[in-house]
Design an enzyme around this catalytic site. Structure first.
Site, PDB file in Angstrom:
ATOM      1  N   LYS A 205       0.832  -1.208   0.000  1.00 36.39           N
ATOM      2  CA  LYS A 205       0.000   0.000   0.000  1.00 36.39           C
ATOM      3  C   LYS A 205       0.866   1.258   0.000  1.00 36.39           C
ATOM      4  O   LYS A 205       0.656   2.176  -0.807  1.00 36.39           O
ATOM      5  CB  LYS A 205      -0.931  -0.009   1.218  1.00 36.39           C
ATOM      6  N   THR A 206       1.861   1.298   0.885  1.00 38.00           N
ATOM      7  CA  THR A 206       2.766   2.446   0.941  1.00 38.00           C
ATOM      8  C   THR A 206       3.588   2.544  -0.331  1.00 38.00           C
ATOM      9  O   THR A 206       3.836   3.638  -0.853  1.00 38.00           O
ATOM     10  CB  THR A 206       3.685   2.340   2.169  1.00 38.00           C
TER      11      THR A 206
ATOM     12  N   ASP B 227      -1.142   6.955   6.512  1.00 37.90           N
ATOM     13  CA  ASP B 227      -1.157   5.516   6.767  1.00 37.90           C
ATOM     14  C   ASP B 227      -2.043   5.227   7.973  1.00 37.90           C
ATOM     15  O   ASP B 227      -2.199   6.068   8.860  1.00 37.90           O
ATOM     16  CB  ASP B 227       0.278   5.036   7.030  1.00 37.90           C
TER      17      ASP B 227
ATOM     18  N   THR C  92      -5.292  -1.151   7.173  1.00 35.91           N
ATOM     19  CA  THR C  92      -5.372  -2.615   7.238  1.00 35.91           C
ATOM     20  C   THR C  92      -6.764  -3.051   7.702  1.00 35.91           C
ATOM     21  O   THR C  92      -7.080  -4.234   7.671  1.00 35.91           O
ATOM     22  CB  THR C  92      -4.314  -3.168   8.219  1.00 35.91           C
TER      23      THR C  92
ATOM     24  N   ARG D  95       6.689  -8.141   1.705  1.00 39.01           N
ATOM     25  CA  ARG D  95       7.516  -7.686   2.830  1.00 39.01           C
ATOM     26  C   ARG D  95       8.174  -8.860   3.537  1.00 39.01           C
ATOM     27  O   ARG D  95       9.346  -8.811   3.895  1.00 39.01           O
ATOM     28  CB  ARG D  95       6.665  -6.876   3.824  1.00 39.01           C
TER      29      ARG D  95
END
Length: 343
Positions: free
Chosen positions: A67-68, A112, A161, A221
């Site tokens: 997302k980031t 975020d 999230t 990640r």
């Protein structure tokens, strides 16, 4: 395996810069999430063609899916500056006002974990997103008055999230779209690991690459984290020696991290073992399992269970959690014996 202290595009690839180094900077470098990429590219191209700034966008999905990275990619592709903050960091209305008034025309504001915004702060955000104005109340009581400040045009990109905790009024103001990021396939994770290994100048055999991808919980990640830990393990075990990393080296490194063949960690296995061994495979309530594990219920529901459900090791039923036959087989429990316990 070469040293990772070389430079690429003028940036050091030391550990302190690894995340930035591995982050894609072009659309063709971003692997997976094709549906989102196609829609966002159309949104950006259309806005550029009209001479407008892009509309507000919300990305949601489990941690570690990009997302980031997508927000950074949009800023890079549009050549715009991006200011970064998070929901918990904006504690007061004044904090948000300070951020918004310091934006310049065309900037991107990335928030975020936007679901953790204070409700009073959230309400100030509505007119800022919709009309480009900031309503500030000065004074208290009968003498209080409202000042309306015009804001420079900006694009809000938000990530969360837990999209269910984002209020409907806020969610509806993301006129550019609300996009869910899906888990990646092992093939896509393999491509990501291959790209990362090249950036970090790590030589990987094909089977070693597949082994990392297989255990990475369908999450980029996690895959990059495993790659770095395998590199560290190889560097120490080989006394800094070079050569390609093979499948055995990867398995030894990940076994040391207590990651099994399908990516389960210690907490995952403990959850299933307690469910099968102590409660006969279920059904059993979340509170009972959390107490038996000495874990918070939220941790069990949001961190442990999603991956187990995705692998088909766990079922959530109206009566509680139930271990599947696949879970029995993976942990080496006797399925018949477990079924007898349920009776």
């Amino acid at each position: 395996m070469s040293s990772t202290k070389s430079k690429k595009n003028g940036e050091k690839t030391d550990d302190s810069f690894l995340d930035q180094t591995l982050r894609p900077t072009r659309w063709n470098e971003y692997i997976g999430q094709k549906h989102i990429k196609d829609n966002v590219k159309i949104l950006l191209d259309a806005a550029s063609g009209r001479g407008h700034i892009p509309e507000h966008i919300l990305f949601y999905g489990p941690p570690g899916l990009g997302k980031t990275t997508l927000a950074h990619l949009i800023a890079h592709e549009t050549g715009r500056q991006m200011k970064i903050t998070s929901g918990p960091a904006i504690e007061k209305v004044g904090d948000l006002a300070s951020i918004l008034t310091n934006l310049t025309s065309g900037d991107i504001l990335f928030i975020d974990e936007i679901h953790r915004l204070n409700k009073m702060v959230e309400e100030i955000l509505y007119p800022a997103m919709e009309s480009g104005v900031l309503d500030i109340i000065i004074g208290k009581g009968p003498s209080a008055r409202t000042i309306q400040l015009d804001l420079p045009p900006f694009t809000l990109i938000a990530a969360t999230t837990r999209v269910a905790l984002v209020s409907s009024p806020l969610r509806s103001r993301f006129s550019g779209g609300v996009f869910r990021l899906e888990f990646y396939s092992n093939e896509e994770i393999g491509k990501i690991v291959d790209r990362s290994s090249k950036l970090l100048e790590i030589e990987l055999e094909e089977e070693a690459l597949k082994e990392i991808a297989k255990r990475s919980r369908f999450t980029p990640r996690t895959a990059n984290y495993f790659l770095k830990r395998v590199r560290d393990f190889a560097q120490v075990s080989q006394n800094g020696g070079g050569g390609k990393l093979d499948k055995k080296m990867v398995k030894d490194a990940l076994n040391m991290l207590a990651i099994d063949d399908i990516g389960l960690n210690t907490s995952d296995r403990k959850f299933l073992e307690i469910l099968i061994d102590k409660f006969g495979g279920g059904p059993v309530g979340i509170k009972t399992i959390a107490a038996a594990m000495s874990e918070e219920e939220a941790t069990v529901e949001e961190v442990i269970e999603p991956y187990l459900i995705q692998l088909g090791l766990l079922e959530r039923t109206a009566r509680g959690r139930v271990a599947t036959n696949k879970a029995y087989e993976h942990l080496g429990f006797d399925i018949k014996g477990g079924q007898e316990k349920l009776l």
